[in-house]
Enzyme design. Structure first.
Site, PDB file in Angstrom:
ATOM      1  N   HIS A  85      13.463 -39.088   5.360  1.00 25.38           N
ATOM      2  CA  HIS A  85      13.031 -40.362   5.939  1.00 25.38           C
ATOM      3  C   HIS A  85      11.854 -40.087   6.882  1.00 25.38           C
ATOM      4  O   HIS A  85      11.560 -38.930   7.189  1.00 25.38           O
ATOM      5  CB  HIS A  85      14.186 -41.019   6.726  1.00 25.38           C
ATOM      6  N   HIS A 136       6.143 -38.024   9.805  1.00 25.00           N
ATOM      7  CA  HIS A 136       6.387 -36.901   8.899  1.00 25.00           C
ATOM      8  C   HIS A 136       7.752 -37.060   8.244  1.00 25.00           C
ATOM      9  O   HIS A 136       8.565 -37.873   8.674  1.00 25.00           O
ATOM     10  CB  HIS A 136       6.346 -35.576   9.679  1.00 25.00           C
TER      11      HIS A 136
END
Length: 192
Positions: free
Chosen positions: A37, A120
């Site tokens: 995620h 990220h």
């Protein structure tokens, strides 16, 4: 008390492409693809009332679907590497969404996020890995072609108290670009 965070989910086909970068780094604890995620805002351990307030605020959040592009691998920690990640290409729309989430959470009384937003996808947590080994791994595992997808909803997720890396639970989802009542998907609705 649930430990909550907001995130963008990673589609299965993108997660599958990212798993091709697993392996080849001793001391890496690879994250399960289902737990990939992009964290937008960590909320921490909150009580039921705060969880309900967060859910209400997120239900009213606007925003449009976002194009997300993962363009290279990197690491956090410098001389003491602690994670390998897939970088999200900078995006004004993503930064605006994260800033709006930060404003909403502060209005609810949550403390400001202490870390700079660096979007990220964490691929691995590292323990006792040398910077040279990480540099060698990164040199051998480039993202040859950027991987893009459209994020169509914001997720409210929970995690267990651990050192990170999942498992994570999708508590509720909030469509980006549509305004209609939230349909809770997880246990958050049962905690109210």
């Amino acid at each position: 008390m649930p430990r909550l965070f907001t995130a963008l989910e990673i589609p299965a086909e993108v997660a599958s492409a990212l798993t091709l970068h697993r392996g080849g780094l001793v001391g890496a604890r690879w994250i399960e693809a289902a737990d990939y995620h992009i964290t937008l805002r960590f909320l921490g351990d909150v009580d039921r009332r705060m969880a309900h307030d967060v859910d209400s605020f997120l239900n009213d959040l606007g925003g449009e679907p976002l194009t997300i592009t993962l363009d290279q691998l990197g690491s956090f920690g410098g001389d003491r590497p602690r994670a390998v990640f897939a970088r999200v290409q900078p995006s004004p729309k993503l930064n605006e969404l994260q800033a709006e989430l930060e404003r909403l959470m502060r209005r609810l009384g949550l403390p400001p996020e202490s870390r700079k937003f660096t979007p990220h996808v964490t691929l691995a947590r590292l323990r006792d890995v040398s910077p040279a080994d990480v540099a060698h791994y990164l040199a051998l595992h480039p993202i040859v072609r950027p991987i893009s997808f459209t994020a169509r909803r914001l997720a409210l997720m929970s995690s267990r108290d651990s050192i990170g890396g999942g498992p994570y639970v999708l508590e509720a989802a909030y469509p980006l670009g549509l305004h209609y009542p939230n349909r809770p998907l997880g246990a958050l609705s049962q905690r109210r």
